[in-house]
Design a protein around this motif. Sequence first.
Motif, PDB file in Angstrom:
ATOM      1  N   ASP A 125      35.027  -2.815  -2.145  1.00  0.00           N
ATOM      2  CA  ASP A 125      34.741  -3.836  -3.151  1.00  0.00           C
ATOM      3  C   ASP A 125      35.201  -5.219  -2.706  1.00  0.00           C
ATOM      4  OD1 ASP A 125      33.672  -4.609  -5.626  1.00  0.00           O
ATOM      5  OD2 ASP A 125      35.608  -4.426  -6.620  1.00  0.00           O
ATOM      6  N   ASN A 126      35.359  -5.425  -1.396  1.00  0.00           N
ATOM      7  CA  ASN A 126      35.846  -6.695  -0.870  1.00  0.00           C
ATOM      8  C   ASN A 126      34.679  -7.646  -0.653  1.00  0.00           C
ATOM      9  OD1 ASN A 126      37.090  -8.780   0.542  1.00  0.00           O
ATOM     10  ND2 ASN A 126      37.026  -7.673   2.466  1.00  0.00           N
ATOM     11  N   HIS A 127      34.776  -8.824  -1.241  1.00  0.00           N
ATOM     12  CA  HIS A 127      33.737  -9.841  -1.055  1.00  0.00           C
ATOM     13  C   HIS A 127      34.332 -11.191  -0.697  1.00  0.00           C
ATOM     14  CE1 HIS A 127      30.615  -7.151  -2.511  1.00  0.00           C
ATOM     15  NE2 HIS A 127      31.472  -6.790  -3.442  1.00  0.00           N
ATOM     16  N   SER A 128      35.601 -11.201  -0.254  1.00  0.00           N
ATOM     17  CA  SER A 128      36.209 -12.493   0.038  1.00  0.00           C
ATOM     18  C   SER A 128      37.113 -12.518   1.266  1.00  0.00           C
ATOM     19  CB  SER A 128      37.015 -12.982  -1.172  1.00  0.00           C
ATOM     20  OG  SER A 128      38.058 -12.076  -1.454  1.00  0.00           O
ATOM     21  N   VAL A 129      37.516 -11.385   1.787  1.00  0.00           N
ATOM     22  CA  VAL A 129      38.454 -11.339   2.901  1.00  0.00           C
ATOM     23  C   VAL A 129      37.714 -10.924   4.176  1.00  0.00           C
ATOM     24  CG1 VAL A 129      40.502 -10.161   3.806  1.00  0.00           C
ATOM     25  CG2 VAL A 129      40.385 -10.793   1.388  1.00  0.00           C
ATOM     26  N   ILE A 130      38.061 -11.586   5.283  1.00  0.00           N
ATOM     27  CA  ILE A 130      37.523 -11.226   6.591  1.00  0.00           C
ATOM     28  C   ILE A 130      38.698 -10.829   7.475  1.00  0.00           C
ATOM     29  CG2 ILE A 130      36.242 -12.010   8.621  1.00  0.00           C
ATOM     30  CD1 ILE A 130      34.925 -14.141   6.809  1.00  0.00           C
TER      31      ILE A 130
ATOM     32  N   ILE B  35      43.745  -1.772   3.713  1.00  0.00           N
ATOM     33  CA  ILE B  35      42.431  -1.491   3.140  1.00  0.00           C
ATOM     34  C   ILE B  35      42.549  -0.182   2.364  1.00  0.00           C
ATOM     35  CG2 ILE B  35      40.015  -0.951   3.614  1.00  0.00           C
ATOM     36  CD1 ILE B  35      40.303  -2.430   6.276  1.00  0.00           C
ATOM     37  N   ILE B  36      42.091  -0.194   1.134  1.00  0.00           N
ATOM     38  CA  ILE B  36      42.013   1.030   0.333  1.00  0.00           C
ATOM     39  C   ILE B  36      40.603   1.588   0.493  1.00  0.00           C
ATOM     40  CG2 ILE B  36      42.066   1.982  -2.010  1.00  0.00           C
ATOM     41  CD1 ILE B  36      44.840   1.211  -0.895  1.00  0.00           C
ATOM     42  N   THR B  37      40.522   2.880   0.768  1.00  0.00           N
ATOM     43  CA  THR B  37      39.225   3.503   1.014  1.00  0.00           C
ATOM     44  C   THR B  37      39.154   4.891   0.391  1.00  0.00           C
ATOM     45  OG1 THR B  37      37.652   4.168   2.747  1.00  0.00           O
ATOM     46  CG2 THR B  37      39.991   4.452   3.238  1.00  0.00           C
ATOM     47  N   GLY B  38      37.960   5.334   0.135  1.00  0.00           N
ATOM     48  CA  GLY B  38      37.733   6.694  -0.339  1.00  0.00           C
ATOM     49  C   GLY B  38      37.693   7.711   0.785  1.00  0.00           C
ATOM     50  N   ASP B  39      37.656   7.248   2.040  1.00  0.00           N
ATOM     51  CA  ASP B  39      37.595   8.154   3.194  1.00  0.00           C
ATOM     52  C   ASP B  39      38.448   7.589   4.327  1.00  0.00           C
ATOM     53  OD1 ASP B  39      36.929   9.803   5.343  1.00  0.00           O
ATOM     54  OD2 ASP B  39      34.809   9.917   4.785  1.00  0.00           O
ATOM     55  N   VAL B  40      39.727   7.905   4.294  1.00  0.00           N
ATOM     56  CA  VAL B  40      40.677   7.370   5.272  1.00  0.00           C
ATOM     57  C   VAL B  40      40.291   7.773   6.690  1.00  0.00           C
ATOM     58  CG1 VAL B  40      43.093   7.349   6.022  1.00  0.00           C
ATOM     59  CG2 VAL B  40      42.550   7.300   3.579  1.00  0.00           C
ATOM     60  N   ALA B  41      39.979   9.033   6.909  1.00  0.00           N
ATOM     61  CA  ALA B  41      39.662   9.511   8.260  1.00  0.00           C
ATOM     62  C   ALA B  41      38.478   8.750   8.852  1.00  0.00           C
ATOM     63  CB  ALA B  41      39.394  11.010   8.244  1.00  0.00           C
ATOM     64  N   ARG B  42      37.437   8.529   8.065  1.00  0.00           N
ATOM     65  CA  ARG B  42      36.246   7.819   8.549  1.00  0.00           C
ATOM     66  C   ARG B  42      36.597   6.385   8.935  1.00  0.00           C
ATOM     67  NH1 ARG B  42      31.944   5.499   4.466  1.00  0.00           N
ATOM     68  NH2 ARG B  42      33.946   4.686   3.878  1.00  0.00           N
ATOM     69  N   LEU B  43      37.359   5.698   8.082  1.00  0.00           N
ATOM     70  CA  LEU B  43      37.676   4.308   8.357  1.00  0.00           C
ATOM     71  C   LEU B  43      38.661   4.177   9.523  1.00  0.00           C
ATOM     72  CD1 LEU B  43      36.441   1.850   7.063  1.00  0.00           C
ATOM     73  CD2 LEU B  43      38.493   1.599   5.673  1.00  0.00           C
ATOM     74  N   VAL B  44      39.633   5.063   9.601  1.00  0.00           N
ATOM     75  CA  VAL B  44      40.556   5.045  10.734  1.00  0.00           C
ATOM     76  C   VAL B  44      39.790   5.288  12.030  1.00  0.00           C
ATOM     77  CG1 VAL B  44      42.462   6.276  11.860  1.00  0.00           C
ATOM     78  CG2 VAL B  44      42.636   5.641   9.439  1.00  0.00           C
TER      79      VAL B  44
END
Length: 132
Positions: free
Chosen positions: A65-70, A8-17
């Motif tokens: 921007d993901n609208h197709s992967v779960i 997953i590419i994110t603008g906030d790695v720490a938050r998502l981790v």
Amino acid sequence: MNFVSVRIITGDVARLVDFYERATGVAADWSTEDFAELRVASATLAIGSTRTVPLFSPGSARPADNHSVILEFLVDDVDSVHKNLTGFVADFVNEPTTLPWGNRSLLFRDPDGNLVNFFTPVTPEAIEKFGR
């Protein structure tokens, strides 16, 4: 060939981790401040910063921007997991629901809007499929 990971590419790695560590109970291994991995026996969830995208090709991936992967995680008891995540997960898409193919499923969104499915096989066919 072996399927190894999803990134997953994110603008906030720490938050998502932090979100995935708490949701899964798996501690991340950090390579740099721009890249971490949550590893389990069957696969790895990699989380990378937008700063890593130009290393592949500028503009080749966009965060949130993901609208197709779960992203799907097999859990022992989806109802118990739902109780544990209530108050932490901000966007449940559904309550635990038994689906026609035999899995009891809980669908929610991570902080970037990616869909996540925690599921438990409940029919004999689904239980056999997942070796439970």
